[in-house]
Design an enzyme around this catalytic site. Sequence first.
Site, PDB file in Angstrom:
ATOM      1  N   ALA A  86       0.828  -1.207   0.000  1.00 15.11           N
ATOM      2  CA  ALA A  86       0.000   0.000   0.000  1.00 15.11           C
ATOM      3  C   ALA A  86       0.862   1.257   0.000  1.00 15.11           C
ATOM      4  CB  ALA A  86      -0.923  -0.008   1.223  1.00 15.11           C
ATOM      5  N   GLN A  88       1.092   3.669   2.103  1.00 16.37           N
ATOM      6  CA  GLN A  88       1.745   3.867   3.397  1.00 16.37           C
ATOM      7  C   GLN A  88       2.222   2.539   3.999  1.00 16.37           C
ATOM      8  OE1 GLN A  88       2.768   6.442   5.216  1.00 16.37           O
ATOM      9  NE2 GLN A  88       2.200   7.927   3.639  1.00 16.37           N
ATOM     10  N   SER A  89       2.709   1.639   3.179  1.00 16.58           N
ATOM     11  CA  SER A  89       3.137   0.324   3.644  1.00 16.58           C
ATOM     12  C   SER A  89       4.386   0.386   4.523  1.00 16.58           C
ATOM     13  CB  SER A  89       3.418  -0.579   2.440  1.00 16.58           C
ATOM     14  OG  SER A  89       4.063  -1.765   2.836  1.00 16.58           O
ATOM     15  N   ASN A  90       4.280  -0.194   5.706  1.00 13.51           N
ATOM     16  CA  ASN A  90       5.454  -0.353   6.572  1.00 13.51           C
ATOM     17  C   ASN A  90       6.424  -1.382   5.997  1.00 13.51           C
ATOM     18  OD1 ASN A  90       4.354   1.362   8.731  1.00 13.51           O
ATOM     19  ND2 ASN A  90       2.877  -0.301   8.963  1.00 13.51           N
ATOM     20  N   VAL A  92       7.023  -2.090   2.832  1.00 13.66           N
ATOM     21  CA  VAL A  92       7.784  -1.457   1.761  1.00 13.66           C
ATOM     22  C   VAL A  92       8.884  -0.574   2.340  1.00 13.66           C
ATOM     23  CG1 VAL A  92       7.585   0.333  -0.010  1.00 13.66           C
ATOM     24  CG2 VAL A  92       6.005  -1.595  -0.017  1.00 13.66           C
TER      25      VAL A  92
END
Length: 353
Positions: A86, A88-90, A92
Amino acid sequence: MTSQERAQLPPDVSEAVGRLPRATLVSGPTPLEAMPRLGAHLGLDLHVKRDDLTGLGLGGNKVRKLEFYFGKAISEGADVVLITGAVQSNYVRLAAAAAARLGLRCHVQLEERVARADPAYRTNGNVLLDDLFGATRTTFPVGEDEGAADAEIEAHAAHYRSSGFKTFVIPLAADKPPLGAAGYVLGAEELLRQMPNAGAVVVASGSGLTHAGLLFGLRACGWRGPVHGICVRRSRELQTPRIQGHCARLATLLGVAPRVADDDIITDDRMLAPGYGQLNDATTAAVLDAARLEGLVLDPVYTGRVFAGARQLASDGALPTDRPTIVIHTGGVPALFSYEAGMRTAIDARADA
């Protein structure tokens, strides 16, 4: 079984995990902290496993998983790691940080899972950190099609290979070998060494690798208490079979007997509405309570929902009052800054109450 025996993985599981390639990224055992004021508020003997303090790139549970993905990538000679998630992916963000630490290129693909157009969501928080860590960033217009997202990131990988790079793709879809779950098999052993007499565990259930790996590891150690998975992305009707599949594939990956029965899997989606990455009153209240009672920072996507879920479970009488309840803090704090407008509304509403 003694408490010391419950704190150890059996040899077959320990040796199987030990044979997997692994890159050291976690900064030692993470703390297990008592939260007496928040616990009194919830009517629990509450402890928080601080996996937001795993060290790398502002921390989070994904670091335990990435040790095994990057270990495999390095063992295969990869020089570019690709991942999708996503906006705001943690996951990533931490993959970008791990690549920077290990001297690899990183390509991140951000999926449109949350219908938001405000600049803070698209440029602040984890997106800012992706760029800070030097990742190449592309977008994918679909948000709820894991197969399509994996296909798109594979297409990017093919482009790198055509230029002479050796790639490693961290998969998203649930039908892939759950390599990252091995990190939480070890995390379960670490947790029981810190508190072998725990009565219950509460954890986010999103991709499902943390939930499945933790449950598998706890059961392998002989601990039989409930592990409550709070759904943060999909309904329990979809999440339960996902966790079942992860646990079965994890046993196959490790070459050991299954450790998790179907009735071991508990999922709860009451905190999910109105959907992944969207605020609700129970979650913002949990974020405020943790901050003002313990100075503990949560995010509204994962940990805020988990603590809201713990509050509901406590109200239901589903958590013990005579033994400790452990909530896994999976990190995600950078994403909080992309939800400023919604959180300020919640702060102002409490001030007016």
